[in-house]
Scaffold this active site. Structure first.
Site, PDB file in Angstrom:
ATOM      1  CE  LYS A   1      -3.773   2.087   2.704  1.00 31.56           C
ATOM      2  NZ  LYS A   1      -4.640   1.875   3.889  1.00 31.56           N
TER       3      LYS A   1
ATOM      4  CG  ASP B   1     -14.614   2.242  -0.589  1.00 30.04           C
ATOM      5  OD1 ASP B   1     -15.643   2.708  -0.065  1.00 30.04           O
ATOM      6  OD2 ASP B   1     -13.521   2.841  -0.585  1.00 30.04           O
ATOM      7  CG  ASN B   2     -12.754   1.819   3.272  1.00 28.70           C
ATOM      8  OD1 ASN B   2     -11.973   1.489   2.372  1.00 28.70           O
ATOM      9  ND2 ASN B   2     -12.942   3.064   3.618  1.00 28.70           N
TER      10      ASN B   2
ATOM     11  NE  ARG C   1      -3.921  -2.739   2.715  1.00 30.43           N
ATOM     12  CZ  ARG C   1      -5.036  -2.061   2.704  1.00 30.43           C
ATOM     13  NH1 ARG C   1      -5.567  -1.648   3.839  1.00 30.43           N
ATOM     14  NH2 ARG C   1      -5.661  -1.785   1.570  1.00 30.43           N
TER      15      ARG C   1
ATOM     16  CG  ASP D   1       0.507  10.757  -4.066  1.00 35.44           C
ATOM     17  OD1 ASP D   1      -0.274   9.872  -3.657  1.00 35.44           O
ATOM     18  OD2 ASP D   1       1.193  11.458  -3.296  1.00 35.44           O
TER      19      ASP D   1
ATOM     20  NE  ARG E   1     -10.688  -3.304  -1.179  1.00 35.29           N
ATOM     21  CZ  ARG E   1     -10.004  -2.556  -0.333  1.00 35.29           C
ATOM     22  NH1 ARG E   1     -10.634  -1.655   0.390  1.00 35.29           N
ATOM     23  NH2 ARG E   1      -8.703  -2.683  -0.218  1.00 35.29           N
TER      24      ARG E   1
HETATM   25  P1  AMP Z   1      -9.495   5.130   1.137  1.00 33.25           P
HETATM   26  O1  AMP Z   1     -10.086   6.423   1.585  1.00 33.25           O
HETATM   27  O2  AMP Z   1      -8.054   4.946   1.540  1.00 33.25           O
HETATM   28  O3  AMP Z   1     -10.336   3.948   1.467  1.00 33.25           O
HETATM   29  O4  AMP Z   1      -9.441   5.229  -0.461  1.00 33.25           O
HETATM   30  C1  AMP Z   1     -10.534   5.487  -1.277  1.00 33.25           C
HETATM   31  C2  AMP Z   1     -10.107   5.401  -2.720  1.00 33.25           C
HETATM   32  O5  AMP Z   1      -9.149   6.398  -3.026  1.00 33.25           O
HETATM   33  C3  AMP Z   1      -9.475   4.065  -3.105  1.00 33.25           C
HETATM   34  O6  AMP Z   1      -9.828   3.804  -4.435  1.00 33.25           O
HETATM   35  C4  AMP Z   1      -7.999   4.380  -2.980  1.00 33.25           C
HETATM   36  O7  AMP Z   1      -7.207   3.514  -3.757  1.00 33.25           O
HETATM   37  C5  AMP Z   1      -7.938   5.805  -3.510  1.00 33.25           C
HETATM   38  N1  AMP Z   1      -6.784   6.538  -2.979  1.00 33.25           N
HETATM   39  C6  AMP Z   1      -6.604   6.945  -1.708  1.00 33.25           C
HETATM   40  N2  AMP Z   1      -5.438   7.602  -1.597  1.00 33.25           N
HETATM   41  C7  AMP Z   1      -4.842   7.605  -2.806  1.00 33.25           C
HETATM   42  C8  AMP Z   1      -3.625   8.117  -3.329  1.00 33.25           C
HETATM   43  N3  AMP Z   1      -2.764   8.778  -2.572  1.00 33.25           N
HETATM   44  N4  AMP Z   1      -3.379   7.911  -4.636  1.00 33.25           N
HETATM   45  C9  AMP Z   1      -4.242   7.246  -5.412  1.00 33.25           C
HETATM   46  N5  AMP Z   1      -5.408   6.748  -4.991  1.00 33.25           N
HETATM   47  C10 AMP Z   1      -5.717   6.919  -3.703  1.00 33.25           C
HETATM   48 MG    MG Z   2     -10.231   2.037   1.277  1.00 31.08          MG
END
Ligand code: AMP
Ligand code: MG
Length: 490
Positions: free
Chosen positions: A109, A248-249, A172, A121, A179
């Protein structure tokens, strides 16, 4: 080191993922490697030197045989459907059959952009990586179903958020990274064939017993519903707030996944929210069971076409299964709280006794973890209530409750010492308190000092056993130390 294999997920049709390699980083440095977990996974890499491990777990070196992929998924974020999310900064490297015979996914990750990155990014900052490492391993030690942390590396590159921060990558390990949102990705595209394939994959991998049922997909819904009821009950028993229970989580395996703005409560408050982005309290502590059912309903919707050819019948069948969540959750909740209070038999008034304690704790701003831990001491024969009383603004509220509790204990069969010991096995002394995590992150970022991270990891590895020298880790934050807001990992 033996070659890695292609993950079983990469054997699904191409529309389930994108093939993508990690993007190399400037200067990988191994912060931590979880040797115990590596052993459990029979990876045969624990003997590599730190440089070699840093190479692999930064993504700079892709082990022979691995076929890195980013998984496609969608999701409801705070109630709004986003048809395409996917691993935007995570890459599934391989999977491994662990020593118990269970297939486990290994994912980097923060390993660079993927076709699902949108504006991001693809990277992760050091703070959230340390947080996820600590909290996921703490959850494991607490006995709660969770993804694990195998390695943390720094990248030697900055990531730019509101400010420039050191970059890091977390490796991880999950029972799988499928999901609810993975199912939604295909449901939203009316791709019933993909939903069926995914369901078959999940059944095979997590719930093989469902195959023998008359309606395996309905059985899948039942299994996932049961797993979530159990998971959320176990969160509630330790005061854990996930913080972003978007679909998604939510892993269909029933593991805790995606430790973004998660937090453990200090003072008991059912409305407690720490996440900076959860302004309506959608994912507040006490709302978690409701959020879970809502997510499960979204999961059920994707399964309807394969549950029954009659849409009406499918809705009816799925509805019956979803309705079981609340009784299941209530039963598990009560069973857990009975254990927390040291009650072995069941009595009619137990739920009310537990609720009244929680009410009193709420009114009196009592610390959740300390109250239950000190109750263990109060259950000993030479019981003293003084240490519990002081946690209550108005100690009389505790006294009143405690006299009912003692009357109830007197009718219970357990020997007092056995009871106290049993209570100490379910009421942790140490949890990853917010202020402690913050201190670890500050030391790492401001002083490049990872000593506090290592020490907190050690403390949290045996949360039920009070150990000498670690007393301050059990304490609640002082007024000036409280961390009331946590931020997403992005
Ligand atoms: P999360 O809030 O971490 O559950 O992420 C929600 C979505 O945003 C998922 O599709 C992640 O892969 C994407 N995402 C979160 N942070 C980044 C990042 N820095 N660069 C690219 N995608 C991201
Ligand atoms: Mg997520």
């Amino acid at each position: 080191m033996k070659p890695m294999n292609r993950s079983s997920y990469a054997g699904l049709p191409e529309r389930f993922f994108a093939r993508v390699n990690p993007t190399p980083v400037a200067e990988p440095h191994l912060l931590r490697f979880n040797h115990a977990l590596a052993l459990e996974l029979a990876l045969d890499i624990g003997d590599l030197d730190p440089r070699a491990l840093a190479g692999i777990f930064s993504g700079n070196v892709v082990p022979q045989g691995a076929e890195p992929i980013a998984m496609a998924y969608a999701g409801h974020q705070f109630g709004h459907f986003v048809p395409q999310l996917g691993d935007g900064r995570a890459i599934l490297l391989t999977d491994a059959i662990d020593r118990a015979g269970v297939r486990r996914d290994i994912q980097l990750k923060g390993s660079g952009r993927t076709p699902y990155s949108r504006g991001g990014d693809g990277r992760a900052a050091l703070g959230p990586v340390l947080r996820e490492y600590l909290v996921s391993e703490a959850m494991y030690a607490l006995g709660i179903a969770t993804t694990r942390s195998l390695a943390a590396v720094t990248t030697g590159e900055p990531v730019f958020r509101e400010e420039a921060l050191p970059g890091a990558i977390l490796t991880r390990v999950a029972a799988s990274f499928v999901r609810v949102g993975t199912f939604q990705y295909y449901g939203a595209r009316d791709d019933a064939d993909a939903v069926r394939r995914l369901a078959d994959y999940v059944i095979e991998r997590h719930f093989p017993q469902a195959k023998t049922e008359q309606n395996p997909y309905l059985a899948l819904l039942r299994e996932v519903t049961g797993a979530q009821a159990s998971l959320i009950a176990s969160w509630m028993h330790v005061g854990f707030i996930h913080g972003v229970m978007n679909t998604d989580n939510m892993a269909v395996s029933g593991e805790t996944i995606d430790f973004g703005p998660c937090a453990f409560m200090d003072v008991y408050d059912p409305a407690a929210v720490f996440s900076s982005i959860d302004q309506q309290g959608r994912y507040a502590y006490g709302n978690q069971p409701h959020a879970a059912v809502w997510n499960l309903a979204r999961f059920a919707e994707t399964l309807l076409p394969i549950i029954d050819t009659s849409a009406e019948r499918a809705v009816e069948l799925a509805g019956e299964v979803l309705a079981t969540f609340s009784t299941r959750f209530a039963d598990l909740s009560l069973a857990g709280v009975r254990r927390k209070l040291g009650l072995s038999a069941c009595e009619e008034g137990d739920a009310a006794l537990a609720e009244d304690l929680l009410d009193a704790m709420h009114r009196n701003q009592a610390d959740f973890t300390l109250t239950f831990r000190r109750l263990c001491d109060a259950a000993e024969p030479e019981a003293a209530d003084a240490d519990v009383r002081v946690l209550f603004v108005n100690p009389r509220d505790y006294d009143e409750w405690a006299s009912r509790w003692r009357a109830r204990l007197a009718r219970d069969v357990l020997d007092p010492r056995q009871r106290a010991a049993a209570m100490r096995r379910v009421n942790p002394a140490y949890i990853p308190r917010n202020h402690r995590i913050q201190q670890v992150i500050d030391a790492a970022i401001d002083g490049q000092d990872f000593g506090p991270f290592a020490e907190l990891s050690t403390v949290l590895s045996q949360p039920y056993e009070q150990r000498e020298g670690f007393d301050t880790y059990a304490e609640a934050p002082q007024a000036g130390e409280r961390v009331l807001q946590t931020f997403c990992g992005t």
